[in-house]
Motif scaffolding. Structure first.
Motif, PDB file in Angstrom:
ATOM      1  N   SER A 164     -11.622   1.493   1.504  1.00  0.00           N
ATOM      2  CA  SER A 164     -10.196   1.133   1.565  1.00  0.00           C
ATOM      3  C   SER A 164      -9.998  -0.118   2.414  1.00  0.00           C
ATOM      4  O   SER A 164      -9.199  -1.000   2.071  1.00  0.00           O
ATOM      5  N   GLU A 214       0.820  -1.221   0.000  1.00  0.00           N
ATOM      6  CA  GLU A 214       0.000   0.000   0.000  1.00  0.00           C
ATOM      7  C   GLU A 214       0.851   1.268   0.000  1.00  0.00           C
ATOM      8  O   GLU A 214       0.581   2.188  -0.787  1.00  0.00           O
ATOM      9  N   ASN A 266      -7.376   3.005  -6.752  1.00  0.00           N
ATOM     10  CA  ASN A 266      -7.691   3.357  -5.362  1.00  0.00           C
ATOM     11  C   ASN A 266      -7.742   4.866  -5.136  1.00  0.00           C
ATOM     12  O   ASN A 266      -8.649   5.379  -4.487  1.00  0.00           O
TER      13      ASN A 266
END
Length: 235
Positions: free
Chosen positions: A176, A26, A40
């Motif tokens: 998320s 991430e 994202n």
């Protein structure tokens, strides 16, 4: 010490690569994206626009239905995770019988019961982390549903925008968390590949990482989401 003695040098390298990929994915994605260019980050802008539109709509039933569908998906994945965790835990705590059964399979590369238990425990850990992410996503989506239901009926455009932006600050972390839960399946599969040897473990970890990055940046969906973000930002 016994655990380290059960590992070969290649096992240790494979495990280190897995941990690095799992924990650094991430942050690496955010660094590569720099705010744009991946699904994202682009979706945070689209969701914020959705919540601003929601705040200005008289009838918010559709918004609640859309979020409710996502909530059902998260609940399904959480339930699936529980089943997989129960299966992995059954093997992990199956004792000598489970180890002998696994060792009898020619395709599995497990030299000792301690190594076998470590391999299964890693799968279990990846699934458990995913379950926690799904649970947190469900809770946050419930908060967001309450925020949609509480949206004030007002013609004040500045209040509508502020309310939508604030609600998006609930929705984006929720989705998320959902994404992290889904990502847990990729790493659980990579962890399971350790049963086939450290070489397969390394290859599957790198393949999962490549697949995740490719889908985030190069897939048709990533390009479409990026185009949508640019359209929204021009409005």
């Amino acid at each position: 010490m016994k655990f380290l003695q059960a590992l070969t040098a290649l096992d240790i390298i494979a495990l280190a690569i897995f941990i690095l990929a799992w924990t650094a994915y991430e942050p690496m994605l955010k660094a590569v994206a720099r705010g744009k260019g991946v699904i994202n980050t682009d979706m945070t802008v689209i969701r914020a626009a959705w919540m601003r539109n929601m705040a200005g709509r008289e009838n918010k039933f559709m918004d609640g239905q859309l979020l409710g569908h996502t909530l059902n998906s998260a609940s399904f994945f959480a339930s699936s995770n529980l089943i997989l965790i129960a299966g992995a835990a059954g093997v992990l705590f199956g004792g000598e019988g489970a180890f002998r059964s696994a060792s009898s399979l020619m395709v599995l590369k497990t030299s000792s019961r301690l190594l076998f238990e470590a391999q299964i425990a890693l799968v279990l850990l990846a699934l458990a982390r995913g379950l926690l992410d799904f649970i947190w996503a469900i809770r946050q989506m419930n908060y967001c549903l309450a925020a949609i239901g509480a949206a004030p009926d007002t013609e004040d455009k500045s209040l509508q925008r502020a309310y939508g932006d604030t609600t998006a600050r609930l929705l984006n972390p929720a989705l998320s968390s959902f994404n992290r839960g889904v990502r847990g399946y990729y790493f659980a599969l990579a962890a399971a590949a350790w049963l086939f040897g450290p070489g397969a473990f390394i290859a599957t970890t790198l393949a999962a990482l490549t697949l995740l990055f490719t889908r985030q940046r190069k897939s048709p969906s990533a390009k479409a989401v990026g185009d949508l973000r640019r359209m929204i930002e021009k409005l």
